[in-house]
Design a protein around this motif. Structure first.
Motif, PDB file in Angstrom:
ATOM      1  N   GLY A  79       0.195  -1.270  -0.178  1.00  0.00           N
ATOM      2  CA  GLY A  79       0.116   0.255  -0.123  1.00  0.00           C
ATOM      3  C   GLY A  79       0.751   1.238   0.131  1.00  0.00           C
ATOM      4  N   ARG A  80       1.857   0.909   0.597  1.00  0.00           N
ATOM      5  CA  ARG A  80       3.241   2.739   0.871  1.00  0.00           C
ATOM      6  C   ARG A  80       3.777   2.658  -0.654  1.00  0.00           C
ATOM      7  N   LEU A  81       3.335   1.433  -1.559  1.00  0.00           N
ATOM      8  CA  LEU A  81       4.847   1.721  -2.403  1.00  0.00           C
ATOM      9  C   LEU A  81       4.418   2.718  -3.584  1.00  0.00           C
ATOM     10  N   VAL A  82       2.956   2.708  -3.742  1.00  0.00           N
ATOM     11  CA  VAL A  82       2.718   3.742  -4.422  1.00  0.00           C
ATOM     12  C   VAL A  82       2.479   5.115  -4.167  1.00  0.00           C
ATOM     13  N   ASP A  83       3.014   5.446  -3.629  1.00  0.00           N
ATOM     14  CA  ASP A  83       2.284   7.134  -2.724  1.00  0.00           C
ATOM     15  C   ASP A  83       3.768   7.716  -3.578  1.00  0.00           C
ATOM     16  N   ASP A  84       5.127   7.757  -2.726  1.00  0.00           N
ATOM     17  CA  ASP A  84       5.640   8.091  -3.543  1.00  0.00           C
ATOM     18  C   ASP A  84       6.129   8.686  -5.144  1.00  0.00           C
ATOM     19  N   ASP A 112      12.658  17.892  -6.804  1.00  0.00           N
ATOM     20  CA  ASP A 112      13.225  18.678  -6.032  1.00  0.00           C
ATOM     21  C   ASP A 112      12.387  19.184  -4.926  1.00  0.00           C
ATOM     22  N   GLU A 113      11.177  19.416  -5.325  1.00  0.00           N
ATOM     23  CA  GLU A 113      10.282  20.527  -4.611  1.00  0.00           C
ATOM     24  C   GLU A 113       9.694  19.694  -4.473  1.00  0.00           C
ATOM     25  N   VAL A 114       9.073  18.270  -4.526  1.00  0.00           N
ATOM     26  CA  VAL A 114       8.982  17.354  -2.910  1.00  0.00           C
ATOM     27  C   VAL A 114       9.276  16.431  -2.627  1.00  0.00           C
ATOM     28  N   GLY A 115      10.936  16.324  -3.102  1.00  0.00           N
ATOM     29  CA  GLY A 115      12.020  15.385  -2.598  1.00  0.00           C
ATOM     30  C   GLY A 115      12.339  14.697  -0.964  1.00  0.00           C
ATOM     31  N   ASN A 116      12.465  16.322   0.007  1.00  0.00           N
ATOM     32  CA  ASN A 116      12.041  16.244   1.282  1.00  0.00           C
ATOM     33  C   ASN A 116      11.659  15.388   1.614  1.00  0.00           C
ATOM     34  N   PRO A 117      10.204  16.185   1.598  1.00  0.00           N
ATOM     35  CA  PRO A 117       9.049  15.989   1.906  1.00  0.00           C
ATOM     36  C   PRO A 117       8.430  14.453   2.156  1.00  0.00           C
ATOM     37  N   THR A 118       8.660  13.546   0.708  1.00  0.00           N
ATOM     38  CA  THR A 118       8.301  12.256   0.461  1.00  0.00           C
ATOM     39  C   THR A 118       9.514  11.680   0.466  1.00  0.00           C
ATOM     40  N   ILE A 119      10.874  12.043   1.188  1.00  0.00           N
ATOM     41  CA  ILE A 119      11.920  11.007   1.640  1.00  0.00           C
ATOM     42  C   ILE A 119      12.035  11.205   3.225  1.00  0.00           C
ATOM     43  N   LEU A 120      11.369  12.127   3.704  1.00  0.00           N
ATOM     44  CA  LEU A 120      10.520  12.317   4.786  1.00  0.00           C
ATOM     45  C   LEU A 120       9.415  11.484   5.925  1.00  0.00           C
ATOM     46  N   ALA A 121       8.833  11.476   4.337  1.00  0.00           N
ATOM     47  CA  ALA A 121       7.596   9.948   5.065  1.00  0.00           C
ATOM     48  C   ALA A 121       7.608   8.905   5.226  1.00  0.00           C
ATOM     49  N   THR A 122       8.830   8.701   4.069  1.00  0.00           N
ATOM     50  CA  THR A 122       8.527   6.872   4.110  1.00  0.00           C
ATOM     51  C   THR A 122      10.169   7.125   5.142  1.00  0.00           C
ATOM     52  N   PHE A 123      11.221   7.393   5.377  1.00  0.00           N
ATOM     53  CA  PHE A 123      11.962   7.225   6.285  1.00  0.00           C
ATOM     54  C   PHE A 123      11.150   7.044   8.055  1.00  0.00           C
ATOM     55  N   THR A 124      10.080   8.274   8.101  1.00  0.00           N
ATOM     56  CA  THR A 124       8.822   7.902   9.166  1.00  0.00           C
ATOM     57  C   THR A 124       8.055   6.972   9.505  1.00  0.00           C
ATOM     58  N   VAL A 125       8.102   6.403   8.110  1.00  0.00           N
ATOM     59  CA  VAL A 125       6.921   5.512   8.040  1.00  0.00           C
ATOM     60  C   VAL A 125       8.379   3.752   8.830  1.00  0.00           C
ATOM     61  N   LEU A 158      11.191   4.533  -2.477  1.00  0.00           N
ATOM     62  CA  LEU A 158      11.047   5.715  -3.039  1.00  0.00           C
ATOM     63  C   LEU A 158      12.744   5.983  -4.288  1.00  0.00           C
ATOM     64  N   ALA A 159      13.871   4.966  -4.042  1.00  0.00           N
ATOM     65  CA  ALA A 159      14.152   4.241  -5.654  1.00  0.00           C
ATOM     66  C   ALA A 159      13.864   5.217  -6.958  1.00  0.00           C
TER      67      ALA A 159
END
Length: 188
Positions: A79-84, A112-125, A158-159
């Motif tokens: 379920g999380r794979l598609v979010d990024d 670049d614009e959504v990179g940091n929030p996307t990385i942070l969301a993934t690492f939070t999970v 994420l990759a």
């Protein structure tokens, strides 16, 4: 003699996982077609099998065997794979729709614009489930494949979202997105 052979159960579970992956791809593509169109839906739909393939490859490279717990972890991460991918594709599409950038610049700026929030969301999970890997006692070895498998799948997602999805969007969306007029253009 072999005792406790779980290979039939594992094969059945792998088949179920493949069915869930196919169903997930179809549901994601169908839902995203309503909001982003067929092309964008296909980019995100490709992220699921690519992420799973990378996950299977990495887990095998680390010596993690395919068992019921690993399969549960992969289904949990499905379920999380598609979010990024959704976030990246939608932002690339938005930048291309604005029309003031070339496709490659739009892809780079969108990521670049959504990179940091996307990385942070993934690492939070990942941070929420990773402590299960440090459970000690009798349950430790039994529970460890869940956070490891799910974390590997999310990192693979994420990759794919940061490398493959922008490239595909750049290559396949250029020339197919009609720019919209900017509000300041309408005033003139």
């Amino acid at each position: 003699s072999v005792t406790g052979d779980q290979s039939d159960n594992t094969r059945t579970s792998v088949d179920e996982l493949m069915n869930h992956i196919i169903l997930g791809v179809l549901l994601v593509i169908g839902t995203l077609m309503l909001f982003l169109g067929l092309r964008n839906a296909m980019f995100v739909g490709l992220a699921i099998p690519m992420s799973m393939f990378i996950s299977f490859t990495l887990l095998n490279a680390f010596g993690v065997t395919l068992n019921i717990m690993v399969l549960f972890a992969l289904i949990l991460a499905l379920g999380r794979l598609v979010d990024d991918g959704i976030v990246i594709v939608e932002n690339i599409y938005r930048h291309l729709k604005m029309g003031d950038r070339s496709p490659e610049v739009a892809s780079v700026e969108a990521v670049d614009e959504v990179g940091n929030p996307t990385i942070l969301a993934t690492f939070t999970v990942i941070a929420a489930i990773l402590p299960m890997a440090f459970v000690s006692g009798m349950m430790g070895p039994y529970m460890r494949p869940i956070p490891i498998g799910a974390s590997v799948a999310m990192l693979a997602s994420l990759a794919v979202a940061f490398i493959v999805t922008p490239y595909l969007a750049y290559r396949l969306l250029k020339g197919h997105v009609a720019p919209t007029a900017h509000p300041h253009d309408r005033a003139h």
